[in-house]
Design an enzyme around this catalytic site. Structure first.
Site, PDB file in Angstrom:
ATOM      1  CB  ALA A   1      10.216   9.076 107.484  1.00 56.13           C
TER       2      ALA A   1
ATOM      3  CE1 TYR B   1       2.843   0.492 108.842  1.00 53.16           C
ATOM      4  CE2 TYR B   1       2.157   2.348 107.683  1.00 53.16           C
ATOM      5  CZ  TYR B   1       2.231   1.538 108.967  1.00 53.16           C
ATOM      6  OH  TYR B   1       1.031   1.767 109.725  1.00 53.16           O
TER       7      TYR B   1
ATOM      8  CG  ASP C   1       7.673  11.943 105.855  1.00 58.20           C
ATOM      9  OD1 ASP C   1       7.696  10.628 105.928  1.00 58.20           O
ATOM     10  OD2 ASP C   1       6.569  12.736 105.886  1.00 58.20           O
TER      11      ASP C   1
ATOM     12  NE  ARG D   1       3.659 -28.978  87.776  1.00 60.23           N
ATOM     13  CZ  ARG D   1       2.933 -29.806  86.969  1.00 60.23           C
ATOM     14  NH1 ARG D   1       3.062 -29.754  85.766  1.00 60.23           N
ATOM     15  NH2 ARG D   1       1.732 -30.551  87.432  1.00 60.23           N
TER      16      ARG D   1
ATOM     17  CB  SER E   1      -8.178 -14.593 104.226  1.00 57.39           C
ATOM     18  OG  SER E   1      -8.240 -13.862 103.029  1.00 57.39           O
TER      19      SER E   1
ATOM     20  CB  CYS F   1       1.076  -3.601  98.293  1.00 58.61           C
ATOM     21  SG  CYS F   1       2.100  -2.566  99.323  1.00 58.61           S
TER      22      CYS F   1
ATOM     23  CE  LYS G   1       0.209   1.570  96.532  1.00 62.54           C
ATOM     24  NZ  LYS G   1       1.284   1.766  95.653  1.00 62.54           N
TER      25      LYS G   1
ATOM     26  CE  LYS H   1       1.280  -9.779 106.835  1.00 62.04           C
ATOM     27  NZ  LYS H   1       2.467  -9.406 105.959  1.00 62.04           N
TER      28      LYS H   1
HETATM   29  P1  NAD Z   1       3.711   5.804 103.429  1.00 59.17           P
HETATM   30  O1  NAD Z   1       2.142   6.537 103.366  1.00 59.17           O
HETATM   31  O2  NAD Z   1       3.924   5.012 104.877  1.00 59.17           O
HETATM   32  O3  NAD Z   1       4.731   6.886 103.730  1.00 59.17           O
HETATM   33  C1  NAD Z   1       5.034   7.631 102.597  1.00 59.17           C
HETATM   34  C2  NAD Z   1       5.681   8.916 103.290  1.00 59.17           C
HETATM   35  O4  NAD Z   1       6.313   9.790 102.350  1.00 59.17           O
HETATM   36  C3  NAD Z   1       4.696   9.723 104.330  1.00 59.17           C
HETATM   37  O5  NAD Z   1       5.163   9.728 105.394  1.00 59.17           O
HETATM   38  C4  NAD Z   1       4.582  11.032 103.365  1.00 59.17           C
HETATM   39  O6  NAD Z   1       4.504  12.091 104.524  1.00 59.17           O
HETATM   40  C5  NAD Z   1       6.130  11.216 102.637  1.00 59.17           C
HETATM   41  N1  NAD Z   1       5.898  12.024 101.598  1.00 59.17           N
HETATM   42  C6  NAD Z   1       5.166  12.328 100.635  1.00 59.17           C
HETATM   43  N2  NAD Z   1       5.796  13.240  99.850  1.00 59.17           N
HETATM   44  C7  NAD Z   1       6.980  13.546 100.350  1.00 59.17           C
HETATM   45  C8  NAD Z   1       7.940  14.466  99.696  1.00 59.17           C
HETATM   46  N3  NAD Z   1       7.878  15.182  98.767  1.00 59.17           N
HETATM   47  N4  NAD Z   1       9.275  14.659 100.487  1.00 59.17           N
HETATM   48  C9  NAD Z   1       9.097  14.015 101.804  1.00 59.17           C
HETATM   49  N5  NAD Z   1       8.232  13.044 102.204  1.00 59.17           N
HETATM   50  C10 NAD Z   1       7.102  12.788 101.527  1.00 59.17           C
HETATM   51  O7  NAD Z   1       3.905   4.885 102.278  1.00 59.17           O
HETATM   52  P2  NAD Z   1       4.640   3.387 102.422  1.00 59.17           P
HETATM   53  O8  NAD Z   1       3.627   2.136 102.687  1.00 59.17           O
HETATM   54  O9  NAD Z   1       5.867   3.608 102.959  1.00 59.17           O
HETATM   55  O10 NAD Z   1       4.952   3.309 100.921  1.00 59.17           O
HETATM   56  C11 NAD Z   1       5.692   4.004 100.273  1.00 59.17           C
HETATM   57  C12 NAD Z   1       5.768   3.298  98.616  1.00 59.17           C
HETATM   58  O11 NAD Z   1       6.338   2.029  98.626  1.00 59.17           O
HETATM   59  C13 NAD Z   1       4.391   3.321  97.814  1.00 59.17           C
HETATM   60  O12 NAD Z   1       4.623   3.496  96.644  1.00 59.17           O
HETATM   61  C14 NAD Z   1       3.950   1.946  98.317  1.00 59.17           C
HETATM   62  O13 NAD Z   1       3.389   1.283  97.270  1.00 59.17           O
HETATM   63  C15 NAD Z   1       5.403   0.992  98.258  1.00 59.17           C
HETATM   64  N6  NAD Z   1       5.593   0.001  98.945  1.00 59.17           N
HETATM   65  C16 NAD Z   1       4.817  -0.467 100.103  1.00 59.17           C
HETATM   66  C17 NAD Z   1       4.942  -1.432 100.973  1.00 59.17           C
HETATM   67  C18 NAD Z   1       4.345  -1.797 102.217  1.00 59.17           C
HETATM   68  O14 NAD Z   1       4.212  -2.771 102.791  1.00 59.17           O
HETATM   69  N7  NAD Z   1       3.899  -0.694 102.684  1.00 59.17           N
HETATM   70  C19 NAD Z   1       5.735  -2.596 100.429  1.00 59.17           C
HETATM   71  C20 NAD Z   1       6.401  -2.295  99.145  1.00 59.17           C
HETATM   72  C21 NAD Z   1       6.185  -1.112  98.331  1.00 59.17           C
HETATM   73  C1  UDX Z   2       2.605  -7.439 100.070  1.00 63.41           C
HETATM   74  C2  UDX Z   2       3.393  -8.261  99.447  1.00 63.41           C
HETATM   75  O1  UDX Z   2       3.567  -9.565 100.115  1.00 63.41           O
HETATM   76  C3  UDX Z   2       4.931  -7.633  99.474  1.00 63.41           C
HETATM   77  O2  UDX Z   2       5.810  -8.636  98.843  1.00 63.41           O
HETATM   78  C4  UDX Z   2       4.891  -6.237  99.045  1.00 63.41           C
HETATM   79  O3  UDX Z   2       6.312  -5.663  99.044  1.00 63.41           O
HETATM   80  C5  UDX Z   2       3.875  -5.466  99.459  1.00 63.41           C
HETATM   81  O4  UDX Z   2       2.555  -6.039  99.522  1.00 63.41           O
HETATM   82  P1  UDX Z   2       1.544  -6.996 102.624  1.00 63.41           P
HETATM   83  O5  UDX Z   2       0.577  -6.208 101.984  1.00 63.41           O
HETATM   84  O6  UDX Z   2       2.385  -6.249 103.582  1.00 63.41           O
HETATM   85  O7  UDX Z   2       2.712  -7.299 101.364  1.00 63.41           O
HETATM   86  O8  UDX Z   2       1.131  -8.329 103.259  1.00 63.41           O
HETATM   87  P2  UDX Z   2       0.894  -9.854 102.701  1.00 63.41           P
HETATM   88  O9  UDX Z   2       1.686 -10.632 103.621  1.00 63.41           O
HETATM   89  O10 UDX Z   2       1.464  -9.946 101.372  1.00 63.41           O
HETATM   90  O11 UDX Z   2      -0.730  -9.869 103.054  1.00 63.41           O
HETATM   91  C6  UDX Z   2      -1.493  -9.083 102.323  1.00 63.41           C
HETATM   92  C7  UDX Z   2      -2.867  -9.316 102.403  1.00 63.41           C
HETATM   93  O12 UDX Z   2      -3.380 -10.632 101.972  1.00 63.41           O
HETATM   94  C8  UDX Z   2      -3.304  -9.441 103.970  1.00 63.41           C
HETATM   95  O13 UDX Z   2      -4.396  -8.884 104.166  1.00 63.41           O
HETATM   96  C9  UDX Z   2      -3.149 -11.041 104.280  1.00 63.41           C
HETATM   97  O14 UDX Z   2      -3.914 -11.322 105.437  1.00 63.41           O
HETATM   98  C10 UDX Z   2      -3.939 -11.556 102.903  1.00 63.41           C
HETATM   99  N1  UDX Z   2      -3.253 -12.940 102.810  1.00 63.41           N
HETATM  100  C11 UDX Z   2      -2.136 -13.324 102.502  1.00 63.41           C
HETATM  101  C12 UDX Z   2      -4.363 -13.975 102.611  1.00 63.41           C
HETATM  102  O15 UDX Z   2      -5.468 -13.578 102.628  1.00 63.41           O
HETATM  103  N2  UDX Z   2      -4.121 -15.160 102.316  1.00 63.41           N
HETATM  104  C13 UDX Z   2      -2.603 -15.469 102.190  1.00 63.41           C
HETATM  105  O16 UDX Z   2      -2.321 -16.895 101.797  1.00 63.41           O
HETATM  106  C14 UDX Z   2      -1.807 -14.516 102.320  1.00 63.41           C
END
Ligand code: NAD
Ligand code: UDX
Length: 479
Positions: A11, A13, A35, A259, A268, A275, A278, A338
């Protein structure tokens, strides 16, 4: 099978907002987000949600208790679900084999083992977390090695592309949904069932289907491309500062080529967030394991340039302040990675703050959405410092920008929150030490107006006409 019940493990982001929007758009599907953290689930069930995301409160309010539930009863949710999203965290490994680069899949593995232990009927298991290519094979092996009689699994890859701060709009108006599955009749049927869920609100033409491995790799590739654009423009920001070109003008001119396109060319202090770094490191590790060192080195440079940018900016702050910030009061405006999020993971503000603290500065930090405890945690937890108590004494966290800047020698703007553009800088100038410095790490302020007030201003990718950088004798010029 028509999907009637969905369970989401994780549960966070991604799990929270994604499943809230599914519940909103599919009123006939019961969605339960689980969670293992009781605290997180309690927050999802309270008036103050665990994450700040514009529009999320309204969606949760509309659906919670109707067809959207937040629960720690993982067993029940898994058992009753037709489809299970795995949306757990996949952080970079901090120890052992692949330390600092490989994704730690322990949470994915534990989620798969929970499903294997608890499921008593057929399930579609969907990998929503970002994972290395072939991770679905791990899930498949665990599930199929522990299958109970009569229980069958299909594993799909359905990576999430939302960005924090715009998650709800990104989910409701997704440019694309990507679904990868096995090339078997059962696999393709599962793909169609997940397509059906999204088709409640996403036009069919925006739903792309691929094989599982293409889907997994596309997620890493998309983030690598986006981060690469930022490192490219940031590399040019250094050239601009050295030559008198303006990076915003360069970005505008370059981005006008259809393009290339205009988005993600904002120079920035460096990209942050949970993300980009990682996922690129994950891709680099994958390339190394596949014996593709040239490809690994190519992507490594995107991360290295980002580190360089953060260092370059911080060095500029220190050098401009006569090469010493010891005992100086410095206001840090913005701590999230951000605007429009309270998330601090990999925020460039952490690097900037740590370096200034190491140099003896007293930091006065303000962010509109980051919790005070979170800022303390980021700057004092064991990986950040060996002397947490000493660091804590040198940090003060404020509830307004005005109180943070009072008596400060300099303002360091780390996050592009809109409210910083509206600040009364005349009033701020009055209460700061002189000469008063502003370092705009996001290029959002009106630099000429600030200079007219009397500030010494420095920014990214532009050498300001009256930058007022009075260097200490013998200090190094910027490379
Ligand atoms: P997060 O740390 O906010 O949430 C993950 C949750 O999973 C935690 O609350 C944790 O307690 C829970 N968890 C872990 N193991 C568990 C289990 N076995 N059963 C139940 N709950 C469990 O992470 P997030 O930012 O939501 O990211 C999750 C995944 O999505 C990652 O792989 C990340 O790379 C990917 N992702 C994140 C974003 C983003 O913007 N945050 C965007 C796209 C993809
Ligand atoms: C990113 C991807 O955009 C999203 O598609 C993916 O699912 C998760 O990772 P996020 O990390 O939440 O999303 O935010 P994003 O808007 O991509 O910004 C990432 C970082 O880049 C921030 O620190 C932002 O300030 C920086 N950034 C973004 C810049 O420095 N310049 C830019 O032009 C855009």
């Amino acid at each position: 099978m028509v999907i009637q019940k969905i369970c989401c493990l994780g549960a966070g982001y991604v799990g929270g907002p994604t499943c809230s929007v599914i519940a909103l758009k599919c009123p006939n599907i019961k969605v339960t987000v689980c969670d293992k953290s009781v605290e997180r689930i309690n927050q999802w069930n309270s008036d103050k949600l665990p994450i700040y995301e514009p529009g999320l409160d309204e969606v949760v309010e509309q659906c919670r208790g109707k067809n959207l539930f937040f629960s720690t009863n993982i067993a029940k949710s898994i058992q009753e679900a037709d489809l299970i999203f795995i949306s757990v965290n996949t952080p970079t490994k901090t120890f052992g084999n692949g330390k600092g680069r490989a994704a730690d899949l322990k949470y994915i593995e534990s989620a798969a083992r929970m499903i294997a232990d608890l499921a008593t009927s057929n399930k579609i298991v969907v990998e929503k977390s970002t994972v290395p290519v072939k991770a679905a094979e791990i899930i498949m092996k665990i599930l199929r090695a522990n299958t109970k009689p009569g229980v069958e699994y299909q594993i799909l890859s359905n990576p999430e592309f939302l960005a924090e701060g715009t998650a709800i709009v990104d989910l409701v108006e997704a440019e694309r949904v990507l679904i990868g599955g096995e090339d078997t009749p059962e696999g393709q049927r599962a793909v169609q069932e997940l397509c059906w869920v999204y088709e409640h609100w996403i036009p069919a033409k925006n739903i792309l289907t691929t094989n599982t491995w293409s889907s997994e790799l596309s997620k890493l590739a998309a983030n690598a491309f986006l981060a690469q654009r930022i490192s490219s423009i940031n590399s040019l920001s250094a050239v601009c500062e050295a030559t008198g070109a303006d990076v915003s003008e360069v970005a505008r001119a370059v981005g006008r080529d259809s393009r290339i396109g205009p988005k993600f060319l904002e120079a920035s202090i460096g990209f942050g967030g949970s993300c980009f770094q990682k996922d690129i490191l994950n891709l680099i590790y994958l390339c190394e394991c596949l014996n593709l060192p040239e490809v690994a080195a190519y992507w490594q440079q995107v991360v290295s340039l980002n580190d360089y940018q953060k260092t370059r900016f911080t060095r500029k702050v220190i050098e401009s302040l006569f090469n010493t910030v010891s005992d100086k009061k410095i206001a840090v405006l913005g701590f999230s990675f951000k605007k429009n999020t309270g998330d601090t993971r990999e925020s460039p503000a952490i690097y900037v703050s740590n370096t200034l603290l190491d140099e003896g500065a007293k930091l006065h930090i303000y962010d509109p959405k980051v919790e005070h405890d979170q800022i303390y945690y980021e700057l004092t937890h064991p990986y950040a410092t060996s002397e947490p108590e000493k660091v804590r004494k040198n940090i003060e966290i404020h509830d307004t920008a005005y109180s943070a800047v009072t008596g400060a020698h300099a303002i360091v703007l780390c996050t592009e929150w809109d409210e910083f553009k509206e600040l009364d800088f005349k009033k701020i100038y009055e209460v700061m030490m002189k000469p008063a410095y502003i370092f705009d790490g996001r290029k959002i302020l009106d630099h000429e107006a600030l200079q007219n007030i009397g500030f010494h201003v420095q920014t990214i990718g532009k050498r300001l006409a009256r930058s007022g950088s009075i260097r200490a004798q013998g200090s190094q010029t910027m490379p």
